[in-house]
Design a protein around this motif. Sequence first.
Motif, PDB file in Angstrom:
ATOM      1  N   UNK A   1     -59.718 -43.483  16.485  1.00  0.00           N
ATOM      2  CA  UNK A   1     -60.406 -42.449  15.709  1.00  0.00           C
ATOM      3  C   UNK A   1     -61.043 -43.126  14.507  1.00  0.00           C
ATOM      4  N   UNK A   2     -62.339 -42.946  14.346  1.00  0.00           N
ATOM      5  CA  UNK A   2     -63.064 -43.635  13.270  1.00  0.00           C
ATOM      6  C   UNK A   2     -63.277 -42.721  12.066  1.00  0.00           C
ATOM      7  N   UNK A   3     -63.681 -43.338  10.971  1.00  0.00           N
ATOM      8  CA  UNK A   3     -64.025 -42.572   9.770  1.00  0.00           C
ATOM      9  C   UNK A   3     -65.192 -41.638  10.070  1.00  0.00           C
ATOM     10  N   UNK A   4     -66.096 -42.075  10.925  1.00  0.00           N
ATOM     11  CA  UNK A   4     -67.232 -41.239  11.312  1.00  0.00           C
ATOM     12  C   UNK A   4     -66.764 -39.984  12.046  1.00  0.00           C
ATOM     13  N   UNK A   5     -65.712 -40.120  12.860  1.00  0.00           N
ATOM     14  CA  UNK A   5     -65.146 -38.953  13.547  1.00  0.00           C
ATOM     15  C   UNK A   5     -64.630 -37.942  12.527  1.00  0.00           C
ATOM     16  N   UNK A   6     -63.917 -38.422  11.531  1.00  0.00           N
ATOM     17  CA  UNK A   6     -63.411 -37.545  10.476  1.00  0.00           C
ATOM     18  C   UNK A   6     -64.523 -36.901   9.684  1.00  0.00           C
ATOM     19  N   UNK A   7     -65.564 -37.681   9.387  1.00  0.00           N
ATOM     20  CA  UNK A   7     -66.708 -37.163   8.632  1.00  0.00           C
ATOM     21  C   UNK A   7     -67.421 -36.054   9.421  1.00  0.00           C
ATOM     22  N   UNK A   8     -67.535 -36.219  10.722  1.00  0.00           N
ATOM     23  CA  UNK A   8     -68.187 -35.217  11.564  1.00  0.00           C
ATOM     24  C   UNK A   8     -67.397 -33.904  11.546  1.00  0.00           C
ATOM     25  N   UNK A   9     -66.069 -33.989  11.620  1.00  0.00           N
ATOM     26  CA  UNK A   9     -65.229 -32.787  11.581  1.00  0.00           C
ATOM     27  C   UNK A   9     -65.345 -32.092  10.224  1.00  0.00           C
ATOM     28  N   UNK A  10     -65.307 -32.861   9.149  1.00  0.00           N
ATOM     29  CA  UNK A  10     -65.424 -32.280   7.800  1.00  0.00           C
ATOM     30  C   UNK A  10     -66.786 -31.627   7.622  1.00  0.00           C
ATOM     31  N   UNK A  11     -67.829 -32.241   8.134  1.00  0.00           N
ATOM     32  CA  UNK A  11     -69.178 -31.671   8.053  1.00  0.00           C
ATOM     33  C   UNK A  11     -69.219 -30.314   8.769  1.00  0.00           C
ATOM     34  N   UNK A  12     -68.596 -30.223   9.936  1.00  0.00           N
ATOM     35  CA  UNK A  12     -68.562 -28.950  10.659  1.00  0.00           C
ATOM     36  C   UNK A  12     -67.794 -27.885   9.870  1.00  0.00           C
ATOM     37  N   UNK A  13     -66.686 -28.263   9.264  1.00  0.00           N
ATOM     38  CA  UNK A  13     -65.920 -27.320   8.444  1.00  0.00           C
ATOM     39  C   UNK A  13     -66.777 -26.828   7.284  1.00  0.00           C
TER      40      UNK A  13
END
Length: 188
Positions: free
Chosen positions: A162-174
Motif C-alpha cells: 500500500x503506497x502513500x499515493x493509495x492513502x492520498x487517493x482515499x483521503x481525496x475521495x473522503x
Amino acid sequence: MSGGGVLIDLGSHMIDQMLFLTDAPEPVACLAGLHSRPAQEGDYSNWLGSAESVTLEVEDTAMGMIQFANGMLGRIHVSWQDDVEGDFVEIHLKGSRGSLSLRTLFGFSNQGLYKQPSLQFTPAGQEPEWFTFPPKTDVLIDFRRQACHFAECIREAKQHDITAEDGEKAIRLIQLLYQSAHKGLVAT
C-alpha cells in the motif's frame, strides 16, 4: 474521540477496499449525504465501554456515490448507529461478467451479524456459489502480518504493498464526499 465522523473512521477503510478491489481511476463526480441523530444516554458506547456524549459533533451515518473516469460507480454506506441486528460489512462488486459479495465483520465486535465471513460469486446468468472462510483462531493474525510486511519492506528496501499515493487517493475521495454533503453534487 475518533478524530472525525463515521466517514473518516469506517469510511476510510471501506474506500480503501473499494479502490484496492477495483483499481478505480480518478473520480469525476461525487454525491453524498451525512446524518447525525441525537444519541440517547446508553445508546452507544466507545471501545472503552463508556457512554459517548449525548451531543454528537460529527456524522454517525454517511452515504455516497462516486462516479469514476471509466464509468464505474462506487457506493458507500457506513454508520455507527444504523438500526441493524449487529455489526457487519458487506462489499458488493458487480460487472459485466458477474458479481461478488463479501459478508464479514470489520473490527473486534462481539456483536457481529456475520459470525463467519462468506463470499458469494455469481457468474452472469448463472446461480450464485457461496464460499466460507475457515475460522480465525488468532484475532490478531492480520495485524501481525501487516507488521511483518512493514518490517520486511524496511529490511529489504522493498516498496510497501500500500503506497502513500493509495492513502492520498482515499483521503481525496473522503474530502470530495464531505464537500458534496455540504454543497451538493461535486464534479472533479
